[in-house]
Design a protein around this motif. Structure first.
Motif, PDB file in Angstrom:
ATOM      1  N   SER A  93       7.414  28.379  15.080  1.00  0.00           N
ATOM      2  CA  SER A  93       6.288  28.164  15.986  1.00  0.00           C
ATOM      3  C   SER A  93       6.506  28.848  17.331  1.00  0.00           C
ATOM      4  O   SER A  93       5.721  28.659  18.259  1.00  0.00           O
ATOM      5  N   GLY A  94       7.613  29.603  17.455  1.00  0.00           N
ATOM      6  CA  GLY A  94       7.817  30.412  18.645  1.00  0.00           C
ATOM      7  C   GLY A  94       8.799  29.872  19.656  1.00  0.00           C
ATOM      8  O   GLY A  94       8.968  30.454  20.728  1.00  0.00           O
ATOM      9  N   PHE A  95       9.472  28.767  19.350  1.00  0.00           N
ATOM     10  CA  PHE A  95      10.426  28.185  20.288  1.00  0.00           C
ATOM     11  C   PHE A  95      11.840  28.686  19.996  1.00  0.00           C
ATOM     12  O   PHE A  95      12.193  28.950  18.845  1.00  0.00           O
ATOM     13  N   GLN A  96      12.663  28.771  21.045  1.00  0.00           N
ATOM     14  CA  GLN A  96      14.095  28.993  20.857  1.00  0.00           C
ATOM     15  C   GLN A  96      14.732  27.628  20.641  1.00  0.00           C
ATOM     16  O   GLN A  96      14.519  26.702  21.436  1.00  0.00           O
ATOM     17  N   VAL A  97      15.513  27.498  19.580  1.00  0.00           N
ATOM     18  CA  VAL A  97      16.010  26.193  19.151  1.00  0.00           C
ATOM     19  C   VAL A  97      17.521  26.224  18.951  1.00  0.00           C
ATOM     20  O   VAL A  97      18.067  27.170  18.381  1.00  0.00           O
ATOM     21  N   ASP A  98      18.187  25.162  19.425  1.00  0.00           N
ATOM     22  CA  ASP A  98      19.589  24.905  19.094  1.00  0.00           C
ATOM     23  C   ASP A  98      19.587  23.629  18.264  1.00  0.00           C
ATOM     24  O   ASP A  98      18.959  22.632  18.654  1.00  0.00           O
ATOM     25  N   ALA A  99      20.240  23.637  17.114  1.00  0.00           N
ATOM     26  CA  ALA A  99      20.232  22.490  16.210  1.00  0.00           C
ATOM     27  C   ALA A  99      21.657  22.027  15.953  1.00  0.00           C
ATOM     28  O   ALA A  99      22.513  22.823  15.566  1.00  0.00           O
ATOM     29  N   VAL A 100      21.915  20.727  16.176  1.00  0.00           N
ATOM     30  CA  VAL A 100      23.253  20.165  15.958  1.00  0.00           C
ATOM     31  C   VAL A 100      23.138  18.883  15.144  1.00  0.00           C
ATOM     32  O   VAL A 100      22.116  18.191  15.178  1.00  0.00           O
ATOM     33  N   ASN A 101      24.227  18.544  14.421  1.00  0.00           N
ATOM     34  CA  ASN A 101      24.130  17.477  13.432  1.00  0.00           C
ATOM     35  C   ASN A 101      24.792  16.157  13.834  1.00  0.00           C
ATOM     36  O   ASN A 101      25.115  15.350  12.963  1.00  0.00           O
ATOM     37  N   SER A 102      24.993  15.919  15.121  1.00  0.00           N
ATOM     38  CA  SER A 102      25.504  14.621  15.551  1.00  0.00           C
ATOM     39  C   SER A 102      25.167  14.375  17.017  1.00  0.00           C
ATOM     40  O   SER A 102      24.973  15.328  17.779  1.00  0.00           O
ATOM     41  N   GLY A 103      25.143  13.100  17.397  1.00  0.00           N
ATOM     42  CA  GLY A 103      24.871  12.752  18.782  1.00  0.00           C
ATOM     43  C   GLY A 103      25.899  13.307  19.755  1.00  0.00           C
ATOM     44  O   GLY A 103      25.528  13.915  20.770  1.00  0.00           O
ATOM     45  N   PRO A 104      27.199  13.120  19.491  1.00  0.00           N
ATOM     46  CA  PRO A 104      28.203  13.676  20.400  1.00  0.00           C
ATOM     47  C   PRO A 104      28.106  15.199  20.542  1.00  0.00           C
ATOM     48  O   PRO A 104      28.258  15.739  21.632  1.00  0.00           O
ATOM     49  N   ALA A 105      27.820  15.898  19.439  1.00  0.00           N
ATOM     50  CA  ALA A 105      27.680  17.357  19.509  1.00  0.00           C
ATOM     51  C   ALA A 105      26.451  17.725  20.334  1.00  0.00           C
ATOM     52  O   ALA A 105      26.480  18.679  21.121  1.00  0.00           O
ATOM     53  N   GLY A 106      25.369  16.968  20.174  1.00  0.00           N
ATOM     54  CA  GLY A 106      24.171  17.219  20.960  1.00  0.00           C
ATOM     55  C   GLY A 106      24.423  17.041  22.442  1.00  0.00           C
ATOM     56  O   GLY A 106      24.009  17.866  23.266  1.00  0.00           O
ATOM     57  N   LEU A 107      25.117  15.964  22.786  1.00  0.00           N
ATOM     58  CA  LEU A 107      25.439  15.710  24.189  1.00  0.00           C
ATOM     59  C   LEU A 107      26.340  16.805  24.740  1.00  0.00           C
ATOM     60  O   LEU A 107      26.141  17.289  25.859  1.00  0.00           O
ATOM     61  N   SER A 108      27.319  17.237  23.954  1.00  0.00           N
ATOM     62  CA  SER A 108      28.240  18.291  24.378  1.00  0.00           C
ATOM     63  C   SER A 108      27.493  19.601  24.618  1.00  0.00           C
ATOM     64  O   SER A 108      27.714  20.285  25.622  1.00  0.00           O
ATOM     65  N   HIS A 109      26.569  19.965  23.709  1.00  0.00           N
ATOM     66  CA  HIS A 109      25.797  21.190  23.885  1.00  0.00           C
ATOM     67  C   HIS A 109      24.957  21.107  25.149  1.00  0.00           C
ATOM     68  O   HIS A 109      24.880  22.074  25.924  1.00  0.00           O
ATOM     69  N   PHE A 110      24.325  19.965  25.364  1.00  0.00           N
ATOM     70  CA  PHE A 110      23.468  19.792  26.536  1.00  0.00           C
ATOM     71  C   PHE A 110      24.283  19.944  27.820  1.00  0.00           C
ATOM     72  O   PHE A 110      23.881  20.640  28.754  1.00  0.00           O
ATOM     73  N   GLU A 111      25.439  19.297  27.869  1.00  0.00           N
ATOM     74  CA  GLU A 111      26.316  19.404  29.043  1.00  0.00           C
ATOM     75  C   GLU A 111      26.775  20.838  29.253  1.00  0.00           C
ATOM     76  O   GLU A 111      26.858  21.314  30.392  1.00  0.00           O
ATOM     77  N   ASP A 112      27.073  21.548  28.163  1.00  0.00           N
ATOM     78  CA  ASP A 112      27.535  22.935  28.271  1.00  0.00           C
ATOM     79  C   ASP A 112      26.457  23.832  28.879  1.00  0.00           C
ATOM     80  O   ASP A 112      26.760  24.706  29.695  1.00  0.00           O
ATOM     81  N   TYR A 113      25.203  23.637  28.473  1.00  0.00           N
ATOM     82  CA  TYR A 113      24.122  24.442  29.043  1.00  0.00           C
ATOM     83  C   TYR A 113      24.022  24.216  30.551  1.00  0.00           C
ATOM     84  O   TYR A 113      23.876  25.160  31.326  1.00  0.00           O
ATOM     85  N   LEU A 114      24.113  22.968  30.966  1.00  0.00           N
ATOM     86  CA  LEU A 114      24.034  22.659  32.395  1.00  0.00           C
ATOM     87  C   LEU A 114      25.213  23.258  33.166  1.00  0.00           C
ATOM     88  O   LEU A 114      25.045  23.831  34.243  1.00  0.00           O
ATOM     89  N   MET A 115      26.387  23.117  32.611  1.00  0.00           N
ATOM     90  CA  MET A 115      27.589  23.562  33.304  1.00  0.00           C
ATOM     91  C   MET A 115      27.684  25.092  33.344  1.00  0.00           C
ATOM     92  O   MET A 115      28.011  25.673  34.374  1.00  0.00           O
ATOM     93  N   ASN A 116      27.367  25.747  32.233  1.00  0.00           N
ATOM     94  CA  ASN A 116      27.570  27.185  32.138  1.00  0.00           C
ATOM     95  C   ASN A 116      26.399  28.016  32.662  1.00  0.00           C
ATOM     96  O   ASN A 116      26.585  29.144  33.112  1.00  0.00           O
ATOM     97  N   TYR A 117      25.178  27.455  32.591  1.00  0.00           N
ATOM     98  CA  TYR A 117      23.998  28.239  32.949  1.00  0.00           C
ATOM     99  C   TYR A 117      23.137  27.573  34.024  1.00  0.00           C
ATOM    100  O   TYR A 117      22.109  28.117  34.413  1.00  0.00           O
TER     101      TYR A 117
END
Length: 199
Positions: A93-117
């Protein structure tokens, strides 16, 4: 010829109930995002040729690369099949998507985006019941870090487990099983409500 004209349309399929019609649509969207093209040549009984052309961009800067690294949507779901389907739908549908298979991994990815970018995904789509970190807890922690990020909860237990008055960090709840149109409506409403969050 009439099939070739439509094979990259979202949800178009010749496989009946067995086909989702998202595979080639997703492929085209990914190729389009990279400035490329995809073309098909096919003759009955002779096979099909798919030609993908992608440019090499030697001028791409690290800043533009970083900006394109943060997805529009982070999908968190422990059911691998549901995760793949949801991610494919949103990508198609035109969105850029990151997909992860657990809550801790989702939280880690979210924190990484904030910290790195210094930027977070604009929307988080999360399942409710996941081992190690419930979707409601993930939503609360996401909102603590980036209040403008919209959080959509997916659950088959909405009526007896989720009260939006008790969980104000949820922006929307979709009850499972849900239609693809239901999810797209909520995501589009969430993305139109605000741009991805700057930290």
């Amino acid at each position: 010829p009439e099939v070739l004209e439509r094979i990259t349309e979202p949800f178009f399929t010749t496989k009946g109930a067995e086909g989702g019609g998202v595979g080639l649509s997703v492929s085209r969207k990914v190729i389009d995002r990279h400035g490329g093209t995809i073309a098909f040549a096919s003759q009955p009984g002779q096979g099909t040729t798919v030609k993908i052309s992608l440019p090499i961009d030697h001028k791409r800067t690290s800043a533009s690369s970083a900006a394109s690294t943060v997805p529009d949507i982070l999908v968190v779901e422990d059911d691998e099949e549901q995760l793949a389907l949801t991610a494919a739908l949103l990508t198609g549908s035109g969105f850029q998507v990151d997909a992860v298979n657990s809550g801790p991994a989702g939280l880690s990815h979210f924190e990484d985006y904030l910290m790195n970018y210094n930027q977070a995904p604009g929307v988080v789509v999360t399942d409710l019941r996941m081992p190690d970190l419930m979707g409601t807890d993930l939503a609360r922690r996401v909102k603590e870090m980036a209040p403008e990020t919209r959080v959509i909860l997916l659950s088959g237990y909405v009526s007896d487990e989720v009260d939006l008055d008790v969980f104000p960090h949820l922006d929307a709840v979709i009850r499972k099983p849900f239609t693809l149109a239901d999810l797209l409506d909520e995501v589009k409403a969430a993305t139109s409500a605000g741009s991805p969050t700057d930290a």
